[in-house]
Design a protein around this motif. Structure first.
Motif, PDB file in Angstrom:
ATOM      1  N   SER A  22     -25.815 -26.181 -32.573  1.00 34.40           N
ATOM      2  CA  SER A  22     -24.970 -25.759 -31.439  1.00 34.40           C
ATOM      3  C   SER A  22     -23.517 -26.141 -31.673  1.00 34.40           C
ATOM      4  CB  SER A  22     -25.489 -26.446 -30.162  1.00 34.40           C
ATOM      5  OG  SER A  22     -24.627 -26.228 -29.069  1.00 34.40           O
ATOM      6  N   ILE A  24     -19.985 -27.375 -32.261  1.00 34.24           N
ATOM      7  CA  ILE A  24     -19.212 -27.820 -33.429  1.00 34.24           C
ATOM      8  C   ILE A  24     -20.113 -27.919 -34.663  1.00 34.24           C
ATOM      9  CG2 ILE A  24     -17.968 -29.812 -34.378  1.00 34.24           C
ATOM     10  CD1 ILE A  24     -16.907 -30.305 -31.464  1.00 34.24           C
ATOM     11  N   ASP A  43     -31.356 -30.530 -36.231  1.00 33.71           N
ATOM     12  CA  ASP A  43     -31.096 -30.547 -34.783  1.00 33.71           C
ATOM     13  C   ASP A  43     -32.376 -30.893 -34.032  1.00 33.71           C
ATOM     14  OD1 ASP A  43     -28.500 -29.224 -33.099  1.00 33.71           O
ATOM     15  OD2 ASP A  43     -30.352 -29.509 -31.934  1.00 33.71           O
ATOM     16  N   ASP A  70     -34.966 -36.023 -34.317  1.00 32.96           N
ATOM     17  CA  ASP A  70     -34.135 -36.850 -33.454  1.00 32.96           C
ATOM     18  C   ASP A  70     -33.406 -37.874 -34.331  1.00 32.96           C
ATOM     19  OD1 ASP A  70     -33.060 -38.663 -31.667  1.00 32.96           O
ATOM     20  OD2 ASP A  70     -34.863 -38.803 -30.423  1.00 32.96           O
ATOM     21  N   VAL A  71     -32.081 -37.805 -34.352  1.00 31.35           N
ATOM     22  CA  VAL A  71     -31.328 -38.721 -35.228  1.00 31.35           C
ATOM     23  C   VAL A  71     -31.483 -40.187 -34.822  1.00 31.35           C
ATOM     24  CG1 VAL A  71     -29.575 -37.011 -35.892  1.00 31.35           C
ATOM     25  CG2 VAL A  71     -29.150 -38.501 -33.926  1.00 31.35           C
ATOM     26  N   ASN A  97     -22.773 -35.271 -36.797  1.00 31.19           N
ATOM     27  CA  ASN A  97     -22.151 -34.564 -35.675  1.00 31.19           C
ATOM     28  C   ASN A  97     -22.974 -34.659 -34.386  1.00 31.19           C
ATOM     29  OD1 ASN A  97     -20.605 -32.122 -34.353  1.00 31.19           O
ATOM     30  ND2 ASN A  97     -22.774 -31.561 -34.368  1.00 31.19           N
ATOM     31  N   TYR A 162     -20.314 -43.701 -23.715  1.00 30.41           N
ATOM     32  CA  TYR A 162     -19.992 -42.678 -24.724  1.00 30.41           C
ATOM     33  C   TYR A 162     -18.802 -43.116 -25.579  1.00 30.41           C
ATOM     34  CZ  TYR A 162     -18.459 -38.095 -26.506  1.00 30.41           C
ATOM     35  OH  TYR A 162     -18.061 -37.056 -27.312  1.00 30.41           O
ATOM     36  N   LYS A 166     -18.551 -43.930 -29.626  1.00 32.51           N
ATOM     37  CA  LYS A 166     -17.676 -43.189 -30.531  1.00 32.51           C
ATOM     38  C   LYS A 166     -16.647 -44.111 -31.190  1.00 32.51           C
ATOM     39  CE  LYS A 166     -19.366 -38.998 -30.068  1.00 32.51           C
ATOM     40  NZ  LYS A 166     -19.943 -38.269 -31.207  1.00 32.51           N
ATOM     41  N   PRO A 192     -12.823 -34.926 -32.340  1.00 31.15           N
ATOM     42  CA  PRO A 192     -12.383 -33.676 -31.705  1.00 31.15           C
ATOM     43  C   PRO A 192     -11.915 -33.950 -30.289  1.00 31.15           C
ATOM     44  CG  PRO A 192     -14.726 -33.592 -32.345  1.00 31.15           C
ATOM     45  CD  PRO A 192     -14.289 -35.012 -32.410  1.00 31.15           C
ATOM     46  N   VAL A 195     -12.939 -29.132 -27.192  1.00 29.44           N
ATOM     47  CA  VAL A 195     -13.404 -27.999 -28.006  1.00 29.44           C
ATOM     48  C   VAL A 195     -14.427 -27.210 -27.184  1.00 29.44           C
ATOM     49  CG1 VAL A 195     -14.491 -27.307 -30.168  1.00 29.44           C
ATOM     50  CG2 VAL A 195     -13.023 -29.344 -30.111  1.00 29.44           C
ATOM     51  N   THR A 197     -17.372 -25.697 -26.341  1.00 31.23           N
ATOM     52  CA  THR A 197     -18.767 -25.689 -26.807  1.00 31.23           C
ATOM     53  C   THR A 197     -19.673 -25.783 -25.583  1.00 31.23           C
ATOM     54  OG1 THR A 197     -18.955 -28.103 -26.835  1.00 31.23           O
ATOM     55  CG2 THR A 197     -18.091 -27.063 -28.847  1.00 31.23           C
TER      56      THR A 197
HETATM   57  P1  NAP Z   1     -23.288 -29.519 -28.253  1.00 29.59           P
HETATM   58  O1  NAP Z   1     -22.871 -28.106 -28.131  1.00 29.59           O
HETATM   59  O2  NAP Z   1     -24.038 -30.156 -27.118  1.00 29.59           O
HETATM   60  O3  NAP Z   1     -24.139 -29.711 -29.585  1.00 29.59           O
HETATM   61  C1  NAP Z   1     -24.730 -30.926 -29.906  1.00 29.59           C
HETATM   62  C2  NAP Z   1     -26.006 -30.635 -30.675  1.00 29.59           C
HETATM   63  O4  NAP Z   1     -26.561 -31.902 -31.065  1.00 29.59           O
HETATM   64  C3  NAP Z   1     -27.052 -29.930 -29.818  1.00 29.59           C
HETATM   65  O5  NAP Z   1     -27.684 -28.901 -30.540  1.00 29.59           O
HETATM   66  C4  NAP Z   1     -28.030 -31.057 -29.488  1.00 29.59           C
HETATM   67  O6  NAP Z   1     -29.361 -30.617 -29.279  1.00 29.59           O
HETATM   68  C5  NAP Z   1     -27.950 -31.884 -30.749  1.00 29.59           C
HETATM   69  N1  NAP Z   1     -28.454 -33.213 -30.515  1.00 29.59           N
HETATM   70  C6  NAP Z   1     -28.272 -33.987 -29.404  1.00 29.59           C
HETATM   71  N2  NAP Z   1     -28.942 -35.134 -29.521  1.00 29.59           N
HETATM   72  C7  NAP Z   1     -29.564 -35.107 -30.728  1.00 29.59           C
HETATM   73  C8  NAP Z   1     -30.423 -36.000 -31.409  1.00 29.59           C
HETATM   74  N3  NAP Z   1     -30.790 -37.157 -30.857  1.00 29.59           N
HETATM   75  N4  NAP Z   1     -30.880 -35.663 -32.640  1.00 29.59           N
HETATM   76  C9  NAP Z   1     -30.539 -34.487 -33.197  1.00 29.59           C
HETATM   77  N5  NAP Z   1     -29.744 -33.578 -32.589  1.00 29.59           N
HETATM   78  C10 NAP Z   1     -29.257 -33.881 -31.369  1.00 29.59           C
HETATM   79  O7  NAP Z   1     -22.029 -30.476 -28.473  1.00 29.59           O
HETATM   80  P2  NAP Z   1     -20.602 -30.244 -29.211  1.00 29.59           P
HETATM   81  O8  NAP Z   1     -19.588 -30.125 -28.168  1.00 29.59           O
HETATM   82  O9  NAP Z   1     -20.717 -29.250 -30.301  1.00 29.59           O
HETATM   83  O10 NAP Z   1     -20.427 -31.706 -29.819  1.00 29.59           O
HETATM   84  C11 NAP Z   1     -20.665 -32.020 -31.183  1.00 29.59           C
HETATM   85  C12 NAP Z   1     -20.116 -33.414 -31.446  1.00 29.59           C
HETATM   86  O11 NAP Z   1     -18.709 -33.449 -31.159  1.00 29.59           O
HETATM   87  C13 NAP Z   1     -20.757 -34.491 -30.563  1.00 29.59           C
HETATM   88  O12 NAP Z   1     -20.949 -35.671 -31.306  1.00 29.59           O
HETATM   89  C14 NAP Z   1     -19.712 -34.711 -29.486  1.00 29.59           C
HETATM   90  O13 NAP Z   1     -19.796 -36.013 -28.936  1.00 29.59           O
HETATM   91  C15 NAP Z   1     -18.430 -34.510 -30.270  1.00 29.59           C
HETATM   92  N6  NAP Z   1     -17.279 -34.158 -29.427  1.00 29.59           N
HETATM   93  C16 NAP Z   1     -17.180 -32.931 -28.838  1.00 29.59           C
HETATM   94  C17 NAP Z   1     -16.058 -32.649 -28.074  1.00 29.59           C
HETATM   95  C18 NAP Z   1     -15.852 -31.302 -27.415  1.00 29.59           C
HETATM   96  O14 NAP Z   1     -14.775 -31.087 -26.861  1.00 29.59           O
HETATM   97  N7  NAP Z   1     -16.814 -30.386 -27.466  1.00 29.59           N
HETATM   98  C19 NAP Z   1     -15.056 -33.606 -27.879  1.00 29.59           C
HETATM   99  C20 NAP Z   1     -15.213 -34.838 -28.488  1.00 29.59           C
HETATM  100  C21 NAP Z   1     -16.326 -35.111 -29.262  1.00 29.59           C
HETATM  101  P3  NAP Z   1     -29.863 -30.398 -27.753  1.00 29.59           P
HETATM  102  O15 NAP Z   1     -29.055 -29.260 -27.232  1.00 29.59           O
HETATM  103  O16 NAP Z   1     -31.316 -30.114 -27.903  1.00 29.59           O
HETATM  104  O17 NAP Z   1     -29.569 -31.692 -27.037  1.00 29.59           O
END
Ligand code: NAP
Length: 259
Positions: A22, A24, A43, A70-71, A97, A162, A166, A192, A195, A197
């Motif tokens: 999903s 990023i 994932d 599950d990581v 990620n 959180y 991080k 990031p 973003v 998402t």
């Molecule tokens: P996202 O769309 O929710 O994607 C995260 C993916 O990680 C999902 O497919 C989720 O699966 C999977 N996941 C969650 N827990 C997991 C686990 N225990 N083991 C394996 N996979 C797991 O989030 P995103 O926005 O792309 O974020 C990606 C990364 O960027 C994250 O680390 C987030 O903290 C960081 N980040 C994002 C933003 C932003 O603006 N989007 C800002 C700062 C940091 P499920 O859907 O099944 O839970």
């Protein structure tokens, strides 16, 4: 085998991207595959991991899914890394990620919520690094990119667990860079910010951003929300051969929101 991943050698390079189903992670996985890495998409969501791997394969790239992993579970991580090693060879590029967000007043954060967020966002990368760094040491080459968060620059109210996780990931990055630089392994982090998402839209829907994504974009210095591909582009550079002198760094990709 000729290596098409921008690495300057003839050895095939394998990339593993967690949370690759999903947002990023999906963009990073597709970019790694397009850059010529045999890419493992890990994932928790089995269908999402398979869909992304399939999308990459349809474009003629090499990709496999590690679905339902599950990581935060060391045994599952070890088994997944072993599966990749058997299918594609040693994992020389790791992108941590996968992440879980949380939003709660500090005094109401339960032990369970604290432990879960720390387990996914910090222990997960710890397990993955321990499982893959031996592959990189053996090869004398490796690249690790940890996806942290701009909230670790600034702090973020109601997201203490959180942000703490991080911030820990940034510390993990810097310390690993020092320990494994002599082995040809670089370790960097991209925090990031904002973003677009499913995670960000989820926070918007629950009213946690205070404003809509579109309204926040209007006051972001570059006047747009980030795209997952923005993070993937930075990641592509950091895992390349030419980034070999960049390690232990925090490379913000946030539209200028944190400088
Ligand atoms: P996202 O769309 O929710 O994607 C995260 C993916 O990680 C999902 O497919 C989720 O699966 C999977 N996941 C969650 N827990 C997991 C686990 N225990 N083991 C394996 N996979 C797991 O989030 P995103 O926005 O792309 O974020 C990606 C990364 O960027 C994250 O680390 C987030 O903290 C960081 N980040 C994002 C933003 C932003 O603006 N989007 C800002 C700062 C940091 P499920 O859907 O099944 O839970």
């Amino acid at each position: 085998m000729t290596d098409t991943a921008n690495t300057g050698t003839t050895q095939r390079r394998t990339a593993l991207v967690t949370g690759g189903g999903s947002g990023i992670g999906r963009a990073i996985a597709l970019r790694m595959a397009a850059d010529g890495f045999a890419t493992a998409v890990l994932d928790l969501n089995k269908e999402a991991a398979e869909a992304v791997a399939q999308e990459a394969r349809k474009k003629g790239h090499e990709a496999m899914a590690l679905g339902g992993v599950d990581v935060s579970d060391r045994a599952q991580v070890d088994a997944a890394v072993q599966e990749v090693r058997i299918a594609y060879g040693p994992v020389l590029v790791l992108v941590n990620n996968a992440g879980k967000t949380g939003f709660k007043e500090f005094l109401n954060i339960t032990d369970d919520a604290w432990d879960t967020i720390l387990a996914v966002n910090l222990s997960g990368p710890f397990y993955l690094c321990q499982a893959t760094i031996p592959h990189m040491i053996e090869a004398g080459w490796g690249r690790i990119v940890n996806i942290s968060s701009s909230s670790a620059h600034s702090g973020q109210q109601y997201m203490t667990h959180y942000v703490a996780s991080k911030s820990g990931l940034i510390g993990l990055t810097k310390s690993l860079a020092l320990e494994f630089g002599p082995k040809g392994i670089t370790v960097n982090t991209i925090p990031p910010g904002f973003v677009d998402t499913p995670m960000l839209r989820g926070s918007e829907q629950r009213g946690l951003l205070g404003h809509s994504v579109e309204d926040i974009a209007k006051v972001t210095p570059v006047r747009r929300a980030g795209r997952p591909e923005d993070i993937a582009a930075a990641c592509s550079f950091l895992v390349s051969e030419e980034a070999g002198y960049v390690t232990g760094q925090v490379i913000g990709v946030n539209g200028g929101r944190n400088t």
